[in-house]
Design a protein around this motif. Structure first.
Motif, PDB file in Angstrom:
ATOM      1  N   ASP A   1      12.177  -4.475  -3.985  1.00  0.00           N
ATOM      2  CA  ASP A   1      12.366  -3.861  -2.660  1.00  0.00           C
ATOM      3  C   ASP A   1      11.595  -4.608  -1.583  1.00  0.00           C
ATOM      4  O   ASP A   1      12.120  -4.911  -0.516  1.00  0.00           O
ATOM      5  CB  ASP A   1      11.857  -2.407  -2.657  1.00  0.00           C
ATOM      6  N   ILE A   2      10.314  -4.870  -1.882  1.00  0.00           N
ATOM      7  CA  ILE A   2       9.448  -5.490  -0.869  1.00  0.00           C
ATOM      8  C   ILE A   2       9.895  -6.917  -0.594  1.00  0.00           C
ATOM      9  O   ILE A   2       9.976  -7.339   0.563  1.00  0.00           O
ATOM     10  CB  ILE A   2       7.967  -5.423  -1.324  1.00  0.00           C
TER      11      ILE A   2
ATOM     12  N   ALA B   1      13.528  -9.495   6.962  1.00  0.00           N
ATOM     13  CA  ALA B   1      12.776  -9.479   8.213  1.00  0.00           C
ATOM     14  C   ALA B   1      12.246 -10.870   8.588  1.00  0.00           C
ATOM     15  O   ALA B   1      11.622 -11.034   9.635  1.00  0.00           O
ATOM     16  CB  ALA B   1      11.613  -8.498   8.092  1.00  0.00           C
ATOM     17  N   GLY B   2      12.483 -11.870   7.725  1.00  0.00           N
ATOM     18  CA  GLY B   2      11.963 -13.212   7.984  1.00  0.00           C
ATOM     19  C   GLY B   2      10.491 -13.364   7.606  1.00  0.00           C
ATOM     20  O   GLY B   2       9.897 -14.412   7.825  1.00  0.00           O
ATOM     21  N   GLU B   3       9.914 -12.309   7.044  1.00  0.00           N
ATOM     22  CA  GLU B   3       8.479 -12.342   6.730  1.00  0.00           C
ATOM     23  C   GLU B   3       8.169 -13.158   5.480  1.00  0.00           C
ATOM     24  O   GLU B   3       7.080 -13.717   5.356  1.00  0.00           O
ATOM     25  CB  GLU B   3       7.948 -10.913   6.532  1.00  0.00           C
ATOM     26  N   LEU B   4       9.111 -13.197   4.554  1.00  0.00           N
ATOM     27  CA  LEU B   4       8.866 -13.946   3.320  1.00  0.00           C
ATOM     28  C   LEU B   4       8.785 -15.443   3.633  1.00  0.00           C
ATOM     29  O   LEU B   4       7.905 -16.146   3.131  1.00  0.00           O
ATOM     30  CB  LEU B   4       9.976 -13.658   2.305  1.00  0.00           C
ATOM     31  N   GLN B   5       9.708 -15.890   4.476  1.00  0.00           N
ATOM     32  CA  GLN B   5       9.699 -17.289   4.899  1.00  0.00           C
ATOM     33  C   GLN B   5       8.358 -17.625   5.544  1.00  0.00           C
ATOM     34  O   GLN B   5       7.753 -18.656   5.264  1.00  0.00           O
ATOM     35  CB  GLN B   5      10.852 -17.537   5.902  1.00  0.00           C
TER      36      GLN B   5
ATOM     37  N   ALA C   1       0.837  -1.208   0.000  1.00  0.00           N
ATOM     38  CA  ALA C   1       0.000   0.000   0.000  1.00  0.00           C
ATOM     39  C   ALA C   1       0.868   1.253   0.000  1.00  0.00           C
ATOM     40  O   ALA C   1       0.567   2.226  -0.705  1.00  0.00           O
ATOM     41  CB  ALA C   1      -0.929  -0.006   1.216  1.00  0.00           C
ATOM     42  N   ARG C   2       1.942   1.253   0.763  1.00  0.00           N
ATOM     43  CA  ARG C   2       2.847   2.412   0.795  1.00  0.00           C
ATOM     44  C   ARG C   2       3.439   2.654  -0.598  1.00  0.00           C
ATOM     45  O   ARG C   2       3.475   3.783  -1.085  1.00  0.00           O
ATOM     46  CB  ARG C   2       3.994   2.165   1.789  1.00  0.00           C
ATOM     47  N   SER C   3       3.920   1.574  -1.207  1.00  0.00           N
ATOM     48  CA  SER C   3       4.538   1.715  -2.526  1.00  0.00           C
ATOM     49  C   SER C   3       3.518   2.193  -3.557  1.00  0.00           C
ATOM     50  O   SER C   3       3.819   3.052  -4.380  1.00  0.00           O
ATOM     51  CB  SER C   3       5.140   0.383  -2.988  1.00  0.00           C
ATOM     52  N   ARG C   4       2.312   1.630  -3.496  1.00  0.00           N
ATOM     53  CA  ARG C   4       1.279   2.045  -4.452  1.00  0.00           C
ATOM     54  C   ARG C   4       0.987   3.531  -4.312  1.00  0.00           C
ATOM     55  O   ARG C   4       0.766   4.218  -5.319  1.00  0.00           O
ATOM     56  CB  ARG C   4      -0.011   1.246  -4.221  1.00  0.00           C
TER      57      ARG C   4
ATOM     58  N   SER D   1      13.477   2.512  -6.766  1.00  0.00           N
ATOM     59  CA  SER D   1      13.713   1.684  -5.590  1.00  0.00           C
ATOM     60  C   SER D   1      13.259   2.465  -4.363  1.00  0.00           C
ATOM     61  O   SER D   1      13.671   3.611  -4.165  1.00  0.00           O
ATOM     62  CB  SER D   1      15.204   1.351  -5.503  1.00  0.00           C
ATOM     63  N   LEU D   2      12.384   1.853  -3.559  1.00  0.00           N
ATOM     64  CA  LEU D   2      11.731   2.589  -2.478  1.00  0.00           C
ATOM     65  C   LEU D   2      12.056   2.010  -1.114  1.00  0.00           C
ATOM     66  O   LEU D   2      12.044   0.793  -0.923  1.00  0.00           O
ATOM     67  CB  LEU D   2      10.208   2.549  -2.668  1.00  0.00           C
TER      68      LEU D   2
END
Lengths: 104, 112
Positions: free
Chosen positions: B86-87, B94-98, A70-73, A91-92
């Motif tokens: 980036d995300i 942060a270990g969130e993808l896992q 949501a932030r990126s959008r 790149s954000l």
């Protein structure tokens, strides 16, 4: 706000437009816009005239409670004209003031 | 954008648990951002389908409209858009993808 007085007679660079646009949209506590185009010389999306690749770090209270997507959008929406005008990569790093404080 | 492209994407992300729309192929990425996501997925030992948008201009534009996201790469897990480079990088660090993959029942085999 304008801290590069020598550039005032030049047409605004894309980096300057990005910064101005994001300041208006997010009233950030901190903002850094870096033109990274030179580092992508010869890569996909590269243009000889440059102004294609940017890194942005933005700290804003507006991001509180918003997911990463949501932030990126929200940033993409604010910069839609720059994408339409040839910006290729953005790149954000988008943080709330609390997240930015925890980073230090 | 034609329904044909949207239907193709819809089918791809539904039939494959992890799909990466990228420039180049997992073996030969043609963009640093795509390469980084490939590297993360391979590091995690995730099986994924790489789709090279450079082979199909209609897909290259269509995926941006499908996800309402202006850049490539784009990662889909369980049919849902996760994010770009980036995300994915932030989530991995942060270990969130896992956790996200585990929540979707997708196996990972972290390098020993």
């Amino acid at each position: 706000m304008q801290d590069r007085p020598t550039e005032t007679t030049q047409p605004a660079s894309r980096a300057a437009r990005i910064e101005a646009c994001l300041r208006r949209a997010f009233a950030p506590e901190a903002i850094a816009v870096e033109d990274d185009s030179a580092r992508h010389f010869g890569h996909a999306g590269y243009r000889p005239e440059g102004e294609t690749h940017y890194n942005v770090r933005l700290v804003a209270a507006a991001f509180r409670g918003q997911s990463r997507v949501a932030r990126s959008r929200a940033v993409h929406a604010a910069l839609v004209e720059e994408f339409a005008g040839g910006m290729h990569a953005l790149s954000l790093r988008l943080l709330t003031p609390e997240e930015a404080a925890a980073e230090r | 954008m034609s329904n044909v492209v949207f239907e193709r994407i819809q089918q791809e992300v539904t039939e494959n648990p992890v799909v990466l729309y990228m420039k180049g192929t997992p073996m030969f990425p043609q963009c640093g951002f795509s390469a980084r996501v490939v590297q993360i997925l391979m590091h995690m030992g995730v099986k994924f389908k790489g789709v090279n948008v450079l082979e199909d201009p209609s897909l290259r534009e269509g995926i941006k409209q499908y996800s309402n996201w202006p850049t490539i790469p784009q990662l889909y897990v369980g049919g849902e858009f996760v994010g770009g480079c980036d995300i994915v990088s932030e989530m991995f660090q942060a270990g969130e993808l896992q956790q996200h993959l585990a929540d979707k029942g997708i196996a990972t085999q972290p390098a020993a």
